[in-house]
Structures are given as structure tokens and as C-alpha cells.
Design a protein around this motif. Sequence first.
Motif, PDB file in Angstrom:
ATOM      1  N   LEU A  83      13.297   6.425   3.303  1.00 42.49           N
ATOM      2  CA  LEU A  83      12.868   5.605   4.444  1.00 42.49           C
ATOM      3  C   LEU A  83      12.682   6.447   5.702  1.00 42.49           C
ATOM      4  CD1 LEU A  83      15.109   2.454   3.883  1.00 42.49           C
ATOM      5  CD2 LEU A  83      12.658   2.650   3.461  1.00 42.49           C
ATOM      6  N   ASP A  84      13.530   7.463   5.867  1.00 41.29           N
ATOM      7  CA  ASP A  84      13.359   8.358   7.020  1.00 41.29           C
ATOM      8  C   ASP A  84      12.030   9.108   6.935  1.00 41.29           C
ATOM      9  OD1 ASP A  84      15.752   7.644   8.134  1.00 41.29           O
ATOM     10  OD2 ASP A  84      16.883   9.316   7.269  1.00 41.29           O
ATOM     11  N   ALA A  85      11.683   9.532   5.716  1.00 46.27           N
ATOM     12  CA  ALA A  85      10.439  10.283   5.520  1.00 46.27           C
ATOM     13  C   ALA A  85       9.212   9.377   5.599  1.00 46.27           C
ATOM     14  CB  ALA A  85      10.471  11.003   4.171  1.00 46.27           C
ATOM     15  N   HIS A  86       9.383   8.104   5.236  1.00 45.31           N
ATOM     16  CA  HIS A  86       8.245   7.168   5.200  1.00 45.31           C
ATOM     17  C   HIS A  86       8.661   5.829   5.820  1.00 45.31           C
ATOM     18  CE1 HIS A  86       5.867   9.842   2.619  1.00 45.31           C
ATOM     19  NE2 HIS A  86       7.002  10.102   2.001  1.00 45.31           N
ATOM     20  N   PRO A  87       8.778   5.750   7.134  1.00 50.62           N
ATOM     21  CA  PRO A  87       9.199   4.493   7.779  1.00 50.62           C
ATOM     22  C   PRO A  87       8.214   3.352   7.575  1.00 50.62           C
ATOM     23  CG  PRO A  87       8.480   6.126   9.414  1.00 50.62           C
ATOM     24  CD  PRO A  87       8.566   6.842   8.109  1.00 50.62           C
ATOM     25  N   ASP A  88       6.967   3.659   7.159  1.00 51.07           N
ATOM     26  CA  ASP A  88       5.974   2.610   6.928  1.00 51.07           C
ATOM     27  C   ASP A  88       5.958   2.145   5.472  1.00 51.07           C
ATOM     28  OD1 ASP A  88       5.066   5.018   5.950  1.00 51.07           O
ATOM     29  OD2 ASP A  88       2.965   4.697   6.554  1.00 51.07           O
ATOM     30  N   MET A  89       6.933   2.576   4.674  1.00 51.41           N
ATOM     31  CA  MET A  89       6.983   2.153   3.269  1.00 51.41           C
ATOM     32  C   MET A  89       7.126   0.633   3.202  1.00 51.41           C
ATOM     33  SD  MET A  89       9.676   3.421   0.325  1.00 51.41           S
ATOM     34  CE  MET A  89       9.216   5.135   0.541  1.00 51.41           C
ATOM     35  N   ASP A  90       6.257  -0.028   2.438  1.00 52.94           N
ATOM     36  CA  ASP A  90       6.308  -1.491   2.375  1.00 52.94           C
ATOM     37  C   ASP A  90       6.807  -2.023   1.033  1.00 52.94           C
ATOM     38  OD1 ASP A  90       4.111  -0.886   0.840  1.00 52.94           O
ATOM     39  OD2 ASP A  90       2.649  -1.877   2.132  1.00 52.94           O
ATOM     40  N   ALA A  91       7.138  -1.137   0.084  1.00 54.28           N
ATOM     41  CA  ALA A  91       7.703  -1.581  -1.193  1.00 54.28           C
ATOM     42  C   ALA A  91       8.525  -0.441  -1.783  1.00 54.28           C
ATOM     43  CB  ALA A  91       6.607  -1.998  -2.166  1.00 54.28           C
ATOM     44  N   MET A  92       9.615  -0.808  -2.476  1.00 55.83           N
ATOM     45  CA  MET A  92      10.394   0.194  -3.198  1.00 55.83           C
ATOM     46  C   MET A  92      10.724  -0.342  -4.582  1.00 55.83           C
ATOM     47  SD  MET A  92      13.776   2.447  -2.128  1.00 55.83           S
ATOM     48  CE  MET A  92      12.923   3.127  -0.711  1.00 55.83           C
ATOM     49  N   ILE A  93      10.419   0.473  -5.576  1.00 57.53           N
ATOM     50  CA  ILE A  93      10.638   0.106  -6.973  1.00 57.53           C
ATOM     51  C   ILE A  93      11.813   0.932  -7.487  1.00 57.53           C
ATOM     52  CG2 ILE A  93       9.612   0.063  -9.283  1.00 57.53           C
ATOM     53  CD1 ILE A  93       6.862   0.260  -7.455  1.00 57.53           C
ATOM     54  N   LYS A 127       0.817  -1.223   0.000  1.00 55.03           N
ATOM     55  CA  LYS A 127       0.000   0.000   0.000  1.00 55.03           C
ATOM     56  C   LYS A 127       0.849   1.271   0.000  1.00 55.03           C
ATOM     57  CE  LYS A 127      -3.764  -2.312   2.486  1.00 55.03           C
ATOM     58  NZ  LYS A 127      -4.530  -2.527   1.233  1.00 55.03           N
ATOM     59  N   LYS A 128       2.118   1.157   0.399  1.00 55.08           N
ATOM     60  CA  LYS A 128       3.019   2.314   0.445  1.00 55.08           C
ATOM     61  C   LYS A 128       4.217   2.021  -0.453  1.00 55.08           C
ATOM     62  CE  LYS A 128       0.857   4.743   3.697  1.00 55.08           C
ATOM     63  NZ  LYS A 128       0.398   6.132   3.530  1.00 55.08           N
ATOM     64  N   LEU A 129       4.105   2.391  -1.722  1.00 55.87           N
ATOM     65  CA  LEU A 129       5.121   2.043  -2.709  1.00 55.87           C
ATOM     66  C   LEU A 129       5.985   3.262  -3.037  1.00 55.87           C
ATOM     67  CD1 LEU A 129       2.310   0.390  -3.453  1.00 55.87           C
ATOM     68  CD2 LEU A 129       3.774  -0.556  -5.238  1.00 55.87           C
ATOM     69  N   GLY A 130       7.265   3.171  -2.721  1.00 55.07           N
ATOM     70  CA  GLY A 130       8.206   4.222  -3.086  1.00 55.07           C
ATOM     71  C   GLY A 130       8.809   3.941  -4.451  1.00 55.07           C
ATOM     72  N   PHE A 131       9.375   4.972  -5.065  1.00 57.62           N
ATOM     73  CA  PHE A 131       9.967   4.812  -6.404  1.00 57.62           C
ATOM     74  C   PHE A 131      11.304   5.545  -6.458  1.00 57.62           C
ATOM     75  CE2 PHE A 131      10.535   5.885 -10.926  1.00 57.62           C
ATOM     76  CZ  PHE A 131      10.340   4.637 -11.499  1.00 57.62           C
TER      77      PHE A 131
END
Length: 669
Positions: A89-99, A35-39
Amino acid sequence: MLLTCSIDGYANICFDNKAGLSAGIRHLIRDHHCKKLGFMAGTLENADSIERYEVYKSVLTEFGMEVDPTMVGHGNFSEFCDEEVERLLDAHPDMDAMIFANDGMAIGGYRVFKKRGLEICKDIHVMGFDDAPSAVASDPQLTTVSADAAGLGYLAVKSVEDFLAGSIDNIKIQSQLIKRQSCGCTTKDYSTIPFTVEDFKDSSHFDHVMGMVNKYIFAGNDYEKGAARIIELLEQTIKCVFESMQDDTCRCDETLQKLSKVGCRLNKMKLAPFTRPEKITFLFECLYRQMKMKDNGEHWQRTLSEAFQHIYHEAASHSQVNADKMIEKAELLNFVTTTFLRDVLNYAVADDILFSQMIDTLSKYGFESTYLLRLPHNQIVRKNQHPGVAETMLLKAYQIGYKTYVPASDIQPRSVKDLFTDLFADRDRQINAVAAMLFSGPEQYGVMIFEMNADNIPYITTGIYQTSAAIKTIELLKNKEENASKLKSSLKQLAKANSILDEISKSDPLTQLLNRRGFLEAVNRSVEKPENSGRCGVVIFADLNNLKIINDRFGHEDGDFALRLAGSILKNSISENASIVARYGGDEFCAFYISDEAEDTEEKIRKLIADETEKQNQLTDKEYYVSISMGFCMFECGCNVILSDMLDKADANLYEDKKHKRASVYKDH
């Protein structure tokens, strides 16, 4: 003809970034409930980076998710993107995926995740793009999008005649999602080659099956001419499978023996640039999976297993040979990368002499008949700007045979229009030359033209990068006070590259332990330290028990798991007293330990390892029990110690210990 980019008025061949990447992002959302996808994008002006970011936004919008700009970073397509990953990751510690927009940046991401204690595929799901060799070597293996760069280059060369005739249209190379462990998938996706047992029972299905095989092996590209021998062996393989699946007589043994021989020949072939070894290995896994479903008695199953064991053994042996070659190349890259800029920085000569030094150094990479040409003035090329075409370039230095020349300034100007015929006019053979731009960011310096053996092609990128960096550094040094900060940044990045190359050549990618070279260097340093003189050194030679049985009964992924667990057991058991642990090769491990008390040292260490072995096996859900046999050798540290003799003694004691190894591989025995 342009590759991987488009400019109005020019034919181009580009990757289709959309299909594979959008499938991968949907897979993360639908199948793994992210639900929390970083890029992590590339540079702001790169066309591929922009297109991949647009795909990311489009898929999130498709699922009704917010596109948050603070969850997007820019890593410059470099593996040294650690700080940018940390920032996200510091800005979004709840990130559950990174593309990641390429697999190179994913390497940097892996380092950050592991440093933070995030378990990849559980705490955070990861996906890359390119399907580079590093994707398979990563632990866990990287889910990525296959963008066939070799296929793009092959198609470009194949299309040259059509291009010259003006009849070529723009071409898109299809991309495909490759599911591995980093996205959270725990099993292999055998649907990639969707044949079934029924397909092999009817000979009329041969062409259909071969179509599926060729589509997977060659990623849908037409390699009919260049890969003729590979295709021939693939056809022989599939014919053997058809024959063995349709024949219930004793001739099956002969067919399986033939299949084994053909498979071994395939594993030994030079597959680049048409396909990769892991694709051949996966094809045989799929074939074995279908063939073992045939109920033809115990003899059939045993003969089938032996045939595929032989194929896997040859594949592993060939893979080890290639791995050793990669280590040698990494060591050479490390040496040349370290010395290249040093030689330039120690200059006390005119610029043109420096160019000849660059060419001499590049010959260590395998660059031959090299010509280095500079633009009369550096050219800045901005995004969406049509690059101007220089009428002349300056030939600064060149190499013929083993001799390097620096032309006088009055004969340096060369017409760009007649460049190739001018430089190679006196050659009485066919020339296969590579032309590569020398640049740093938007600033172009010139071009380098050279010949190169196919085996040395991996050095091209590093060679061009180092040459460009050297030119940039020379220009910075001419005005070093004004550009001091830029120089420091350039040297810092090169130092990082050198450090990582050095670590690559000393570490084992599967277990993340030292390899044989790294172990020997580290132990020799420790033994010879003055503060350790006279202390008791302990060398342990260990062997993972029953690796072949685990591979045969549970699969090679479990074999890899067992190797990693064995390494962890050793490392956790002797984590103090200057301990050094390494995978020495295959199923062998080595460890070094310094003890202040020689008495009962072996007994104490054996107990620590036995306790840790039991603990780790209780924590796994595997059916099998991972254990190791060990041999010890104790000695007094000092400068006169011959480490190889100590290892030989420990190895001899190991084989005595193996006589008492656990009888069964299963936990419940």
C-alpha cells in the motif's frame, strides 16, 4: 497418493486453482471496474502459490493490463502478513483491489485496511481463496474462491482402494467463486442455485431441482454414501416445497409445518465434512424467495413466514451454540499455545523426556494414542526435489491410555515399512490413525501418529505447529548464541499468535466490540483500580429495539447492520471517561462509564445517546429507524463491588424503559 501437490511418479489430488480465481479477478475488473490490482502470494516454492500467481498474471494480460512485480507481495500463507500488506500500500496508494492467495492472509489485510481508514468494498476491493470459516465471520464478509478441502480429503480416502490397485489417475477438485460484500457486491447472488418458481409447479422437475441443490450444497462432490442422511433431509425439504407450491388447499399448512420440522432437523445435523451450515441457510433463503412469489392469499404468506422464521430461529440458536463452543476451543487453544512452549523452555532434562512432556500437553487438544518419531537426521527438502525415504525412524515417546512412555535408546529404532503394524499390533479394534509430518520450512524432523475424535480435528494444525516449533526451539537453544536472532523471530510470531487468540476469545466478530467475557473482565479491572476507588461507576444495559421485525421485513443482513449500528451509537456516545462497550449477546449490549459527578449523569448520557441515535439514522439510507432501550445503575467503584448485581439492576431498569420505546420501526412514523 499426494494431496495438493504433484511429484512425477506419484498419483495426486489437487485443487483447480484456475477456474474460480480467474472468474473472481475478471469479476473485479469487469463488474467493479478495478484497474490497480495487487496480489498477495504465499511462499515462493509452494505449488499452489505459484499457480495462483500465474492465474493473476494471465487474467491481467487478458485485459491488456501491465503485470507489475512491485504490486505482488509474499505473505507465507500466514495471517501475520501485516508488514507485507503495508509495504504494497505504501508503494501503491492508488491500489483499488487486493487479491490474497488464501483467506488467512486476508485476515491480516483486513487489519491493515481498517488501521489505515480504508473502507473495504469501497476504497479497496478484497478477494481471498479457500472459503475458510473466517471468510463468513469477517466484516464485511470476504469474497473468496471455494476450494473444498474437506471434499479433497473425502475423495482421497474414497480413492484409496483404487490407488492401492494402481488404477487411479490424477484428480482435480473444481474451485468456484463465492461473491460476498468485500469485492463490492451489495446483494446476494441468488443465481448460485438457479431454480425458478416454474420449476416447482411441475413434479417432473424434482430430479432437476435436486441436482442443482446437491451441486451447490456439496460443491459437485459425490458424497452419496457418507452424507446419506443429509441428502435424505434435503429431498424431504424439496418435496415439501413442491407439494406446497402445487397445492392451493388447506393441506398447505400441514406441508409448511412439515417443511419447518425438516429444516430444523437439517440445521441441527453435523454437516462437516460434507458441507457448511451457511450453505443450508442460504438454500432456505433461496427457497423462501421463490415460495413467497406464490400468490395464495394473506393466510399463505403468514404461514409461510412463520415456517421460515422457525427455521431461521433454530439455525441462529444452533449457530450460537457452535459459536460458544468455538470460543471455548479458542480459550483452550490460547491456554495450551501459551503453556506449550513455556514448558519446553523451562526444561532441565534430557531431550527424550521433553518429547513425553509434549505428548502430555497434546492430550489437552484431544490427541490420543500418540507416537512421536524423529528422523535419525533432520532432512532438508527443496523445491522440485524428490524426498528421500528413511528406512528407520526413532520412537522418542508414546502414549497409551493416560500414561506416557519414553523407550530406551536401544529400542527406539523402528522400521518405516512396518511402522503402523508395529505400533498398533496389540490393538483389538479398528484404528483410525492420523499421520502428520513435523517440520519447519524445508526442514523435516519426523512424524507424529495419533488417534483423534472428529470434534477435535481443528486442533491438529495447531498441535503439529506447536510441536514442530518446540522441536525447532530445542535445537536452537542448543546453540543459542549463534541462533539468537532466529529464536527471537520464532518467539515473536508465537507471541503474536497468542495475542490474537486471546483477542478472539474476548471479542464479538459481528460488531468488533468486546463480547460478554471481555466486558466482564475489563469492567472488573477498571472498577478495582485504586485510582477509580470512590468514583461514580455507571453500568448501562441496552437492548436493540425491533430486531425481530427488522430481520423479518428486511432480511438478516439488515439485522446484522442494525446490530453494528447500535454498537456504534453506544460506543460513539460514551467514548471518554474509561468507557467500555460490548455486545453482551443476541440483541443486548452493555456499557460502563466512569463519571466524577453522579448528579444528572443518567440524563446527560441519555441525551448523548439520543443525539447520536438521531445523527446515525440520518446518515443511513435504510427505511427503518435503529434505536435502543436502556437501563442504568450507578454505584461507587471499589474492590467490594459485585458487578453481576449492578448488571441485574440495570437490566430491571431496562425493561421499564422498553415500555416507552419508539412505536414504529419505520423512519417516517
